[in-house]
Each structure stands twice: as C-alpha cells, then as structure tokens.
Design a protein around this motif. Structure first.
Motif, PDB file in Angstrom:
ATOM      1  N   MET A   1       0.824  -1.212   0.000  1.00  0.00           N
ATOM      2  CA  MET A   1       0.000   0.000   0.000  1.00  0.00           C
ATOM      3  C   MET A   1       0.856   1.259   0.000  1.00  0.00           C
ATOM      4  N   GLN A   2       1.244   1.704  -1.132  1.00  0.00           N
ATOM      5  CA  GLN A   2       2.017   2.939  -1.187  1.00  0.00           C
ATOM      6  C   GLN A   2       1.129   4.039  -1.746  1.00  0.00           C
TER       7      GLN A   2
ATOM      8  N   SER B   1      12.783  -6.905  -2.949  1.00  0.00           N
ATOM      9  CA  SER B   1      11.373  -6.655  -3.154  1.00  0.00           C
ATOM     10  C   SER B   1      10.633  -6.528  -1.820  1.00  0.00           C
ATOM     11  N   LEU B   2      10.897  -7.470  -0.907  1.00  0.00           N
ATOM     12  CA  LEU B   2      10.233  -7.427   0.392  1.00  0.00           C
ATOM     13  C   LEU B   2      10.728  -6.245   1.226  1.00  0.00           C
TER      14      LEU B   2
ATOM     15  N   GLY C   1       9.016  -3.260   0.206  1.00  0.00           N
ATOM     16  CA  GLY C   1       7.660  -3.241   0.753  1.00  0.00           C
ATOM     17  C   GLY C   1       7.642  -2.805   2.205  1.00  0.00           C
ATOM     18  N   VAL C   2       8.572  -3.329   2.987  1.00  0.00           N
ATOM     19  CA  VAL C   2       8.667  -2.970   4.400  1.00  0.00           C
ATOM     20  C   VAL C   2       8.922  -1.468   4.532  1.00  0.00           C
TER      21      VAL C   2
ATOM     22  N   ARG D   1       8.028   0.708   2.513  1.00  0.00           N
ATOM     23  CA  ARG D   1       6.886   1.364   1.878  1.00  0.00           C
ATOM     24  C   ARG D   1       7.262   2.160   0.642  1.00  0.00           C
TER      25      ARG D   1
ATOM     26  N   LYS E   1       5.937   0.422  -5.700  1.00  0.00           N
ATOM     27  CA  LYS E   1       6.411  -0.564  -6.670  1.00  0.00           C
ATOM     28  C   LYS E   1       6.746   0.174  -7.966  1.00  0.00           C
TER      29      LYS E   1
ATOM     30  N   SER F   1       5.854  -6.976   7.912  1.00  0.00           N
ATOM     31  CA  SER F   1       5.736  -5.635   7.342  1.00  0.00           C
ATOM     32  C   SER F   1       6.033  -4.530   8.347  1.00  0.00           C
TER      33      SER F   1
END
Lengths: 278, 278
Positions: free
Chosen positions: A1-2, A83-84, A87-88, A90, A93, A127
């Motif tokens: 969720m960015q 990639s992860l 995500g962490v 934020r 993508k 996360s």
C-alpha cells in the motif's frame, strides 16, 4: 500500500543518495526525511523514515529505520530480498525500484544480490519496522493491563470449587504458577536484543541471549514484549484467583451480587489455608 | 494513510449508495468492492472492503468489513466517531468525508451524530479491522509456536537447580502451572465473541462471555487469540522444563555440549521423582 506522498518521500531519498551519495551524519533526530545517514560504520544512523502502517489520521507517526535495522532484516533469520525490503520500507512498486534500492544499499556497504531468496516465512509481522512493532507490543500490553477480564474469569473458575481441600490445593497451585511465570518474566526482562539504534550490553549468558535475539529479529521486537503482555494478564488472573479463594466460601455461589451476599454459614478460608512459600 | 486508489474505491461506494441506495444483498463473497450490502437487517452483510495495512506487495489482502463490525465499532466500548471510523476504513481525508460517511451510515440505520466523542483510547490496534486483527493474532501464534526459544530458556533455568529436593518441588510446580494455565486456555477457547459476520451461540455463562466479548470488541478479535498464542509458548516452555528436570542431574551443568556430556556420578532423577497429579 504505497501512496503518492510516500513514493515522493522515498523517491527523493533514493535520488539524493544515488546521484551524489550525500552523507548527512549526526542529524539522526531531525524530523525531515532528508536527514538520513548512509555511513555503514554508524549503524545507529538513520536509513530512512517510514510512515506507520497502523497510525490513524492525525497521529500518523513516522518511524526511524536505522542502518542496523536494515542490516538485521537482510541477515538471518529473515534474509529479506530487495522486493520485500522495499515493501517494508513502503516504497512504491516501480520497474526498477528493486535495482535502485540495491544500488543505495551497495553504496552503504550492504550488498543485496538480485534474486536472493528470503529465509523466513512472510507474516503480517514482517511488514512492521522495529519502531512500530515495539509500539504495537506496548499497546497490546496496555489493553491486556486495562481490558483483559482477569477478575471475571477468576471468579467464574473459582465458583466451580467449594471443597475446602480442593481450594487449599488450588491456592498452592496458583502460588506455584505465579512463581514459575514470574521466573520466566524476570528472565525475559533481561533480554537485551538489539533494537532500533541501540545494541545494549547483554546481561544473560550468550546461550540464551542469542535465541532471544533471533526471536526478536524475526518479530522485529514484538515477540518478547508481546508475550510479556500476555503473561501480565495471566498474573492478574492468578492474583484474582487467590483473592477469590481467600474469600468466605459461600460467596463463591453468588452469581448475581457476588460482592454483597453473605450467609451465616460462611467460613473464613484465610484461617485454614496458609500461603505456602514455594 | 490513504492513497488515491483507496479513495476511489471508497468514494465509489459512497456515491453508489447515497445516489440510489442500491442494496446488493447475498453477494457477500464477491471480490469486487461494488458487492456490498447496505441492509441493516442483514448484519452479516458487507459494508465495504478494506485493504490490509500489514500486507506486503503482491499479498495485498482485502478484508471484508461487515455491517455488524461497523455496529460494534460505533458502540461501546469504542464508540468511534466518524473521523476515526473513516480512518479505520482507510477513506481519504476530505472536507466532507465525515459528513458523507455519516450520511451513508444513516441510510443503513446506523446514526452517527456529528461531534460525538470516542469512548476508548486509540491504540495501534484501533486501526485494524477484525479480519486483519484475527490474521495478525494467527501470525503471532505461528511465530510463538515456531520461533519462541522455549527449550533454550527452559535449559537455562534448569541449569540453575541441582538439589534433588528442589528439582522435585520444581517439577510439581511446573505440573501445577501447566494445569492452571491449561484451565485458562480451555476457558478462553470457549469464547464465542461475535466477529466478522459470525455471531456464534455462546457456550459460556453470560457473566463471563460478556466481558470476553468486550475484550474482543476493544481489540477487534486480536486480544484473546493473542493471549492464547503467548500461553502456548508458555506451555512449550513448561514441557521443556519438565523434560530437563527429568534428565540425569549432571547434564544440567554441561554448558557447551548439553546433549553429549555424561558423568559417572549421574543419577536418574526419573526414579526418584514422581509426577504428582494435581
């Protein structure tokens, strides 16, 4: 969720570093996202600031993510991939987001080969950055302390026992439980897992600090305080159980007005039962 | 933390309902956000779908929020106001966002007066919808089960005791603890707090189900399973402690190779100590 805002924040951080590798050291407590350190020799330095995932409205906290934290997330037990980690942190993508993140990490001496495999299973805890994980554990502790119905549960259980001998045994069992649980709580309190920008001096033997640090690393600081929160609730329940068992027997059967009913036949169990020291 | 995407999703829901109060019932399991129910007589109906706050990258879950859940969040103990409920549902902040949300709630019979005061303190748990809170508790349970260093902690504690009499007492204390904790676990397992679109038939007496439901309401389903996760970790620790205390004494002092060292003077404590049934 960015969202656009976060993308901008993170994007600007990436651009600043990759274009000129500007090292702004010693401004760790600044509030702006531009005040980041990229000196790997200073692991307490801030890599970036990340908006809280669990913040509501005006209380949108930003959590500092230190270089040490990034190092922990890239190392076992988690071994996050680009990639992860993106995500962490934020990051939005994007086509070359992973590449840019790897470049930035490279510059500060944290190499992150493309295509590496993460080592741990991804959970919802993955996360959370450490600052927010610790915050969540504190809030869980707060609701356990203030909202867990320890008294009602204890009253309910105690109502099922009225034989004085059983009550005597149960009191000893509760006291034993309090002791054994306290022993574990005292041990967990001595956990000195590194977190955020602190790497405290260990108090416990390495043979126990190491697995505790591993547990902390995989939960980003939520694990041990989260368990301690529940153990506090358990202690409240045990205290209430002892209090109930110390009450005159007949009260145990007053469903409606447990505080006010009193029968003549009541016996004060506190004269019969001694608190055994175990 | 709202983004354009969420704003669009939620905005479209609001518009659809306010413009024509379209009630799409019986499509609760649909994946599109348009499949929402606004019939207050069907509290298991879906009010909206909310993207997970703790999802990472491709695993961005959407959680269904039922009318019953909205009702719970607006009622005691939380009594959320429009502004906080909007945040929980991840609506973008906007000038008349609160007004629009109130209008939509009004249409489905849930009045939410402007300017009402929330009743409970806001914590990081407040922002979780029930689906995600339950998911988080499950993940916490998973890391407690797989990563909590129960064995190492038990070994560490047991190494500090070698007097056979103390070991005997400690074993009884551990057994008592297992029993008392199990009793609480069994009780908590019978919790039938309403969650999501289920309102299970109570098993426990109302005097205990009510406070458990209140605890569930304030933690949106995280509380009791979160505590149970930690109690499972505690049980593992106790089991390991009993296993350690059953081992031949001298093993307790082997710091480096606890599994392989064996002295002649070792005694098999299992012949001396009986597991008392308590």
């Amino acid at each position: 969720m960015q969202n656009g805002n976060i993308q901008q924040v993170d994007g600007s951080v990436i651009r600043r570093i990759t274009s000129g590798a500007i090292v702004i050291k010693g401004q760790r407590d600044g509030k702006s996202d531009s005040r980041v350190s990229s000196d790997v020799n200073d692991p307490s330095g801030v890599f970036c600031h990340v908006p809280g995932r669990l913040s509501l409205l005006s209380s949108t906290s930003k959590y500092k993510v230190t270089l040490a934290e990034i190092q922990r997330r890239l190392s076992p037990p988690e071994c996050l991939n680009a990639s992860l980690l993106g995500g962490v942190l934020r990051r939005a993508k994007s086509k070359d987001g992973g590449k840019r993140l790897r470049e930035r990490l490279d510059k500060i001496g944290l190499s992150l080969p493309a295509g590496r495999r993460k080592a741990a299973n991804v959970t919802l805890l993955t996360s959370l950055v450490e600052g927010e994980a610790v915050h969540l554990a504190r809030d869980f502790g707060y609701v356990c302390e203030t909202e867990f119905p320890a008294k009602q549960l204890a009253e309910y259980v105690c109502r099922q026992h009225n034989d004085p001998e059983i009550v005597h045994t149960r009191k000893n069992m509760c006291l034993a439980t309090k002791n054994i649980v306290k022993e574990l709580q005292d041990l967990l309190t001595q956990d000195r897992s590194p977190i955020g920008n602190t790497k405290p001096t260990p108090v416990l033997d390495q043979c126990i600090q190491k697995p505790l640090s591993q547990f902390s690393a995989i939960t980003h600081g939520f694990g041990t305080p989260g368990i301690c929160a529940a153990l506090t609730a358990l202690q409240h329940y045990l205290t209430e159980m002892l209090r109930q068992h110390d009450k005159p027997m007949s009260l145990s059967y007053s469903h409606d007005k447990p505080q006010s009913i009193s029968y003549n036949k009541q016996k004060d169990m506190s004269n019969i039962v001694k608190h055994d020291k175990m």
